[in-house]
Design a protein around this motif. Structure first.
Motif, PDB file in Angstrom:
ATOM      1  N   VAL A  68      44.047 -37.632 -34.862  1.00 32.96           N
ATOM      2  CA  VAL A  68      45.253 -37.484 -35.921  1.00 32.96           C
ATOM      3  C   VAL A  68      45.676 -35.701 -36.380  1.00 32.96           C
ATOM      4  O   VAL A  68      44.860 -34.877 -36.185  1.00 32.96           O
ATOM      5  CB  VAL A  68      44.348 -37.481 -37.157  1.00 32.96           C
ATOM      6  N   GLU A  69      46.956 -35.347 -36.464  1.00 35.22           N
ATOM      7  CA  GLU A  69      47.069 -34.189 -36.640  1.00 35.22           C
ATOM      8  C   GLU A  69      47.365 -33.942 -38.166  1.00 35.22           C
ATOM      9  O   GLU A  69      47.400 -34.904 -38.930  1.00 35.22           O
ATOM     10  CB  GLU A  69      48.812 -34.330 -36.228  1.00 35.22           C
ATOM     11  N   SER A  70      47.285 -33.551 -38.776  1.00 41.08           N
ATOM     12  CA  SER A  70      47.288 -32.799 -39.984  1.00 41.08           C
ATOM     13  C   SER A  70      48.069 -30.945 -39.851  1.00 41.08           C
ATOM     14  O   SER A  70      48.656 -30.524 -38.400  1.00 41.08           O
ATOM     15  CB  SER A  70      46.140 -32.645 -40.478  1.00 41.08           C
ATOM     16  N   GLY A  71      48.743 -30.705 -41.126  1.00 43.21           N
ATOM     17  CA  GLY A  71      48.519 -28.587 -41.086  1.00 43.21           C
ATOM     18  C   GLY A  71      50.500 -29.213 -40.999  1.00 43.21           C
ATOM     19  O   GLY A  71      51.160 -27.610 -41.252  1.00 43.21           O
TER      20      GLY A  71
ATOM     21  N   LEU B 101      48.888 -25.984 -37.262  1.00 40.40           N
ATOM     22  CA  LEU B 101      47.982 -27.125 -37.057  1.00 40.40           C
ATOM     23  C   LEU B 101      47.063 -27.865 -36.324  1.00 40.40           C
ATOM     24  O   LEU B 101      46.679 -26.997 -35.651  1.00 40.40           O
ATOM     25  CB  LEU B 101      49.457 -28.723 -36.239  1.00 40.40           C
ATOM     26  N   SER B 102      46.182 -28.607 -37.040  1.00 42.18           N
ATOM     27  CA  SER B 102      45.380 -28.629 -36.839  1.00 42.18           C
ATOM     28  C   SER B 102      45.199 -30.718 -35.963  1.00 42.18           C
ATOM     29  O   SER B 102      45.852 -31.957 -36.775  1.00 42.18           O
ATOM     30  CB  SER B 102      44.232 -28.980 -36.920  1.00 42.18           C
ATOM     31  N   CYS B 103      44.389 -31.191 -34.726  1.00 42.51           N
ATOM     32  CA  CYS B 103      44.831 -32.260 -34.607  1.00 42.51           C
ATOM     33  C   CYS B 103      42.456 -32.275 -33.674  1.00 42.51           C
ATOM     34  O   CYS B 103      41.952 -32.243 -32.849  1.00 42.51           O
ATOM     35  CB  CYS B 103      44.888 -32.002 -32.248  1.00 42.51           C
TER      36      CYS B 103
ATOM     37  N   THR C  22      38.291 -31.422 -31.820  1.00 41.52           N
ATOM     38  CA  THR C  22      39.643 -30.198 -32.476  1.00 41.52           C
ATOM     39  C   THR C  22      40.535 -29.621 -31.939  1.00 41.52           C
ATOM     40  O   THR C  22      40.316 -28.421 -31.258  1.00 41.52           O
ATOM     41  CB  THR C  22      39.626 -29.739 -33.787  1.00 41.52           C
TER      42      THR C  22
ATOM     43  N   TYR D  26      44.599 -27.428 -31.950  1.00 41.47           N
ATOM     44  CA  TYR D  26      45.077 -26.692 -32.868  1.00 41.47           C
ATOM     45  C   TYR D  26      46.837 -25.566 -32.027  1.00 41.47           C
ATOM     46  O   TYR D  26      46.304 -25.964 -30.899  1.00 41.47           O
ATOM     47  CB  TYR D  26      44.258 -25.220 -33.468  1.00 41.47           C
TER      48      TYR D  26
ATOM     49  N   GLN E 198      49.648 -39.857 -34.359  1.00 36.78           N
ATOM     50  CA  GLN E 198      50.742 -40.186 -35.614  1.00 36.78           C
ATOM     51  C   GLN E 198      51.738 -39.159 -35.193  1.00 36.78           C
ATOM     52  O   GLN E 198      53.466 -39.637 -35.955  1.00 36.78           O
ATOM     53  CB  GLN E 198      50.357 -40.750 -36.752  1.00 36.78           C
TER      54      GLN E 198
ATOM     55  N   THR F 157      52.813 -34.778 -37.289  1.00 31.58           N
ATOM     56  CA  THR F 157      53.193 -35.055 -38.953  1.00 31.58           C
ATOM     57  C   THR F 157      54.567 -33.425 -38.429  1.00 31.58           C
ATOM     58  O   THR F 157      55.010 -33.032 -37.943  1.00 31.58           O
ATOM     59  CB  THR F 157      51.931 -33.554 -38.662  1.00 31.58           C
TER      60      THR F 157
END
Length: 121
Positions: free
Chosen positions: A5-8, A20-22, A78, A80, A113, A115
């Motif tokens: 799950v990616e974010s950032g 970005l983080s995963c 995680t 990055y 998915q 980002t």
């Protein structure tokens, strides 16, 4: 099996930075090589960066070398991607991938998915 799950992602001006983080699930995360890829509209998915299981050996696309840094924290499951000096041409959906020790996306069995990263000029 690994779930990612990616974010950032977000909107940033040219010259700015994003991280970005995963986040990965699965007890075997530390054994996987990890990669970041990106895909801009109308273009193929392209390699950005990858690191081996320890994170000590890293590889970068020429277009991001010196600006982006991939790292991982196996204790936190995680990986990055620190992105500095962003350019409008960095605009794309960024994907985290696991399991392939190569720059070719077809060798990675696990994907997040994505980002969105948008860099305005």
């Amino acid at each position: 099996q690994v779930q990612l799950v990616e974010s950032g992602g977000g909107l940033v001006q040219a010259g700015g930075s994003l991280r970005l983080s995963c986040a990965a699930s699965g007890r075997t995360f530390s054994s996987y090589a990890m990669g970041w890829f990106r895909q801009a509209p109308g273009k193929e998915r392209e390699f950005v960066a990858r690191c081996l299981w320890s994170g000590g050996i890293t590889y970068y696309a020429d277009s991001v070398k010196g600006r982006f840094t991939i790292s991982r924290d196996n204790a936190k499951n995680t990986v990055y991607l620190q992105m500095n000096s962003l350019k409008p041409e960095d605009t794309a959906v960024y994907y985290c991938a696991a399991g392939g020790n190569t720059a070719s996306p077809s060798w990675y069995p696990y994907w997040g998915q994505g980002t969105q990263v948008t860099v305005s000029s």
